[in-house]
Design an enzyme around this catalytic site. Structure first.
Site, short mmCIF file in Angstrom:
data_model
loop_
_atom_site.label_atom_id
_atom_site.label_comp_id
_atom_site.label_asym_id
_atom_site.label_seq_id
_atom_site.Cartn_x
_atom_site.Cartn_y
_atom_site.Cartn_z
N GLY A 1 0.83 -1.21 0.00
CA GLY A 1 0.00 0.00 0.00
C GLY A 1 0.86 1.26 0.00
O GLY A 1 0.51 2.26 -0.64
N TRP B 1 2.14 1.71 -3.51
CA TRP B 1 1.07 2.21 -4.37
C TRP B 1 0.99 3.73 -4.32
O TRP B 1 0.72 4.39 -5.33
CB TRP B 1 -0.27 1.61 -3.94
CG TRP B 1 -1.44 2.11 -4.74
CD1 TRP B 1 -1.93 1.59 -5.90
CD2 TRP B 1 -2.28 3.24 -4.45
NE1 TRP B 1 -3.01 2.31 -6.34
CE2 TRP B 1 -3.25 3.32 -5.47
CE3 TRP B 1 -2.30 4.17 -3.41
CZ2 TRP B 1 -4.23 4.31 -5.49
CZ3 TRP B 1 -3.28 5.16 -3.44
CH2 TRP B 1 -4.22 5.22 -4.45
N HIS B 2 1.26 4.31 -3.14
CA HIS B 2 1.11 5.75 -2.99
C HIS B 2 2.18 6.54 -3.71
O HIS B 2 1.96 7.71 -4.06
CB HIS B 2 1.11 6.13 -1.50
CG HIS B 2 -0.24 5.98 -0.86
ND1 HIS B 2 -0.70 4.79 -0.35
CD2 HIS B 2 -1.24 6.89 -0.67
CE1 HIS B 2 -1.91 4.97 0.14
NE2 HIS B 2 -2.27 6.22 -0.05
N GLY B 3 3.34 5.97 -3.94
CA GLY B 3 4.35 6.74 -4.64
C GLY B 3 5.66 6.00 -4.80
O GLY B 3 5.98 5.10 -4.00
N PHE C 1 -0.75 10.39 -7.42
CA PHE C 1 -0.73 8.95 -7.18
C PHE C 1 -1.52 8.20 -8.26
O PHE C 1 -1.45 7.01 -8.33
CB PHE C 1 -1.31 8.62 -5.80
CG PHE C 1 -0.61 9.36 -4.69
CD1 PHE C 1 0.76 9.50 -4.71
CD2 PHE C 1 -1.33 9.93 -3.66
CE1 PHE C 1 1.42 10.19 -3.70
CE2 PHE C 1 -0.69 10.60 -2.64
CZ PHE C 1 0.68 10.74 -2.66
#
Length: 483
Positions: free
Chosen positions: A322, A325-327, A483
């Site tokens: 996770g 996924w954000h960056g 994102f």
């Protein structure tokens, strides 16, 4: 033409008028919304309209393939190829530079420097969101949770629908596709909900997030060594409110705009800073992503079905991914890893506490209620500050900046430059709204929906104008656009 701008307001008025004028021909209405969605996305960079289409076609073809075969091996191959294809597209555009830079650094540390094929890759806005939405569709068809959609236009509209295209919420096919098979209707309930959500979202973004960003958060995080501990503390509190108002504000606008077009989305935030545990926080924060990670990552890894040790591993891996996924940065990896480790530690501590003092073991009555109340208050305070600690790494552009920020908490003798009554009051007011009744928005919507249509139009238009007039100059992009 991204939220919230005058251009978007004009765009939405045109789409609203034309789409409802075409309501008697549902097929053409969907084509109007589809064309508007691709125009909306192409306004940013027309070249990536093709990328959005390719991603959609991969999932559409995979859904049809799953609908036409019952062979388990072939079905597994189809879903694997579709998910891999979506992740490959996401991985190239979002992580190519990150992985190559990390590999170059690793080789340099090992004394094996190489010339690697670096390219300047532009990150398409919203790619993480529409990729995850497409993956959820294929996986749900594979699991039998939703029927494969035979209409290409419906799948294209499901993945590209402009209110949630660039920053969510991540909408499930089971929630949205059935709405495309029903005749659209603009009810008073839709208008009431849409009005309240659009105005609340604009207020969160333009009156709270923008002021905190420009007057406090950006300057404090730009050079943490130039300010004292009080400003750093107020700065991280300010960022906690900024990112909440920024992202939940976008979600409110997206859900409200969808409601005004006749569609219902599920809520994406539920007062997350009143959470009394990290587990509770993730049930309230970015709900569409946290439930996506739960259903398509945590549970397939085994969830909590194979013993405590594997449960801790699954929590850690889910939040680790996770974070990625954000960056594409190691600070995001740390942010996700920290949340995963703390979720595992929280679960372990709760289990040990229950073994030592089972929940039913208590005296009951007033003393027990006071004890539970105090425990809840401590839990809310502790959870909020754990989340704020992690936000430092989420916001910082590097570990060096995050380290300087944390080191600055030793400088309590330095005078404050940014802890003005206005900014402190804005943070306090925003925190107060975390503890208002959850149904407050629904009550307001129910009250508005019975007003005459001209009055509702005046409230929406006048509210937008007032927010725009009071807001600071300029429109900062939503944080989650990156994102």
């Amino acid at each position: 033409m991204l939220f919230p701008t005058i251009e978007f307001g004009i765009f939405f008025l045109i789409v609203f008028t034309v789409s409802w004028a075409a309501r008697w021909t549902p097929h053409w209405r969907k084509l109007v919304l589809l064309a508007a969605s691709y125009f909306f996305y192409g306004w940013w960079d027309w070249r990536f309209m093709g990328l959005l289409l390719v991603s959609t076609l991969i999932n559409y073809v995979a859904g049809l393939g799953l609908a036409h075969t019952a062979h388990p091996v072939l079905r597994k191959l189809i879903v694997t190829l579709a998910v891999t294809g979506g992740l490959a597209i996401l991985g190239f555009f979002k992580y190519y530079g990150f992985f190559l830079t990390s590999l170059s650094t690793l080789l340099e540390m090992a004394g094996l420097e190489r010339d690697l094929p670096f390219m300047q890759v532009i990150l398409p806005v919203g790619i993480s969101f529409f990729t995850f939405q497409g993956i959820s569709y294929v996986v749900d068809v594979y699991r039998g949770h939703v029927r494969a959609e035979r209409s290409l236009a419906n799948v294209m509209l499901y993945i590209s629908f402009f209110p949630q295209l660039v920053a969510g919420p991540i909408v499930r096919a089971a929630d949205f596709l059935p709405q495309l098979h029903r005749a659209p209707a603009l009810t008073r309930a839709h208008v009431g909900v849409g009005t309240v959500l659009v105005l609340s979202g604009l207020a969160k973004k333009m009156l709270v997030a923008n002021y905190l960003a420009t007057e406090l958060v950006d300057p404090v995080f730009f050079d943490p060594t130039a300010v004292g501990a009080l400003d750093l503390l107020i700065g991280v509190y300010g960022y906690a409110i900024q990112i909440y108002c920024d992202f939940s504000g976008y979600s409110d606008i997206a859900i409200g705009v969808a409601a005004l077009l006749g569609y219902r989305f599920l809520e994406n935030f539920n007062q997350p800073y009143r959470a009394s545990s990290l587990q509770d926080f993730w049930r309230r924060w970015h709900i569409s992503l946290s439930t996506w990670l739960r259903d398509y990552l945590y549970k397939p890894l085994g969830g909590n079905r194979h013993g405590e040790a594997k449960t801790y591993r699954n929590l850690f891996l889910t939040m680790f991914l996770g974070g990625i996924w954000h960056g594409a940065a190691w600070t995001f990896v740390f942010w996700g890893t920290f949340h995963g480790a703390m979720l595992a530690a929280e679960r372990f501590g709760r289990r040990k506490l229950d073994e030592f003092a089972p929940p039913h073991a208590g005296s009951g009555g007033i003393a027990s209620a006071i004890g539970h109340g105090a425990q809840h208050v401590v839990g809310v305070f502790w959870t909020f500050h754990l989340v704020c600690f992690a936000w430092i790494f989420f916001r910082a552009d590097s570990f060096a900046t995050a380290g300087s920020y944390l080191a600055g908490f030793a400088r309590w003798s330095d005078p404050s430059q940014y802890a003005t009554p206005f900014l402190v009051g804005l943070i306090a007011l925003a925190m107060l709204f975390q503890f208002t009744p959850r149904d407050l928005g629904r009550w307001l919507a129910q009250g508005l929906q019975w007003l005459p249509s001209p009055i509702l139009g005046l409230i929406l238009g006048g509210g937008v104008w007032l927010i725009w007039a009071v807001a600071p100059e300029g429109v900062a992009p939503f944080i989650y656009f990156q994102f």
